[in-house]
Design a protein around this motif. Structure first.
Motif, mmCIF file in Angstrom:
data_model
loop_
_atom_site.group_PDB
_atom_site.id
_atom_site.type_symbol
_atom_site.label_atom_id
_atom_site.label_comp_id
_atom_site.label_asym_id
_atom_site.label_seq_id
_atom_site.Cartn_x
_atom_site.Cartn_y
_atom_site.Cartn_z
ATOM 1 N N ASN A 128 3.081 81.233 61.982
ATOM 2 C CA ASN A 128 3.719 82.515 62.027
ATOM 3 C C ASN A 128 5.142 82.228 62.066
ATOM 4 O O ASN A 128 5.534 80.779 62.605
ATOM 5 N N THR A 129 6.175 82.844 61.563
ATOM 6 C CA THR A 129 7.540 82.736 61.466
ATOM 7 C C THR A 129 8.151 82.339 62.825
ATOM 8 O O THR A 129 8.998 81.527 63.073
ATOM 9 N N GLN A 130 7.601 83.042 64.102
ATOM 10 C CA GLN A 130 8.201 82.786 65.422
ATOM 11 C C GLN A 130 8.075 81.390 65.912
ATOM 12 O O GLN A 130 8.898 80.601 66.203
ATOM 13 N N LEU A 131 6.776 80.821 65.589
ATOM 14 C CA LEU A 131 6.514 79.735 66.160
ATOM 15 C C LEU A 131 7.355 78.413 65.247
ATOM 16 O O LEU A 131 7.791 77.452 65.715
ATOM 17 N N TRP A 155 5.204 71.089 63.925
ATOM 18 C CA TRP A 155 6.284 70.630 62.914
ATOM 19 C C TRP A 155 6.152 69.610 62.198
ATOM 20 O O TRP A 155 6.144 69.734 60.799
ATOM 21 N N ALA A 156 5.175 68.457 62.674
ATOM 22 C CA ALA A 156 4.747 67.508 61.373
ATOM 23 C C ALA A 156 4.017 67.966 60.134
ATOM 24 O O ALA A 156 4.009 67.601 59.319
ATOM 25 N N ASN A 157 3.018 68.852 60.757
ATOM 26 C CA ASN A 157 2.023 69.385 59.787
ATOM 27 C C ASN A 157 3.021 70.252 58.763
ATOM 28 O O ASN A 157 2.428 70.172 57.533
ATOM 29 N N ASN A 158 3.688 70.987 59.171
ATOM 30 C CA ASN A 158 4.778 71.956 58.250
ATOM 31 C C ASN A 158 5.660 70.901 57.179
ATOM 32 O O ASN A 158 5.690 71.056 56.208
ATOM 33 N N VAL A 159 6.086 69.871 57.880
ATOM 34 C CA VAL A 159 6.830 68.960 57.158
ATOM 35 C C VAL A 159 6.200 68.034 56.250
ATOM 36 O O VAL A 159 6.673 68.218 54.883
ATOM 37 N N PHE A 160 5.213 67.439 56.680
ATOM 38 C CA PHE A 160 4.480 66.589 55.565
ATOM 39 C C PHE A 160 3.280 66.999 55.017
ATOM 40 O O PHE A 160 2.893 66.435 54.116
ATOM 41 N N MET A 161 2.827 68.170 55.521
ATOM 42 C CA MET A 161 1.422 68.747 54.865
ATOM 43 C C MET A 161 1.517 70.222 54.180
ATOM 44 O O MET A 161 0.681 70.782 53.704
ATOM 45 N N GLY A 162 2.751 70.750 54.557
ATOM 46 C CA GLY A 162 3.005 72.119 54.022
ATOM 47 C C GLY A 162 2.253 73.123 54.780
ATOM 48 O O GLY A 162 2.252 74.311 54.186
ATOM 49 N N CYS A 163 1.585 72.771 55.863
ATOM 50 C CA CYS A 163 0.940 73.675 56.630
ATOM 51 C C CYS A 163 1.844 75.086 57.225
ATOM 52 O O CYS A 163 3.077 74.809 57.376
#
Length: 107
Positions: free
Chosen positions: A72-75, A61-69
């Motif tokens: 897969n959609t389900q995760l 979650w943090a990598n997606n929010v803060f770094m744009g990583c």
């Protein structure tokens, strides 16, 4: 940090103190506060032996929010659901290569 998380910390000081050891060395205060809230909001949904899974999901979650990583959609759907109600002020906005190229071609 939301009021319900602050209340949880006050009522569960030992657990909140234990969670502090999960902070990453390179995490900024802003990143840690958001990820800590994610962990505290979801800790009761995991058995003690599954804490590594919770920590992994918090990093996704943090990598997606803060770094744009990207994951897969389900995760991503799962961690976004787990993070519902967490407000991150001034979160970065990321664009894909395709979005950037499309904008460039439209000029």
């Amino acid at each position: 940090m939301s009021t319900d998380v602050e209340d949880f910390i006050q009522q569960n000081r030992a657990l909140a103190d234990q969670v502090e050891k999960f902070r990453g060395y390179c995490e900024t205060e802003k990143q840690w506060q958001a990820r800590r809230e994610f962990i505290l909001r979801n800790v009761n949904d995991f058995q003690i032996e599954d804490v590594d899974q919770l920590l992994s999901l918090s990093m996704v979650w943090a990598n997606n929010v803060f770094m744009g990583c990207r994951y897969n959609t389900q995760l991503l759907d799962k961690v976004k659901e787990m993070a519902e109600g967490i407000e991150v002020v001034d979160a970065p906005v990321f664009k894909t290569r395709d979005e950037i190229m499309k904008k460039q071609q439209g000029r």
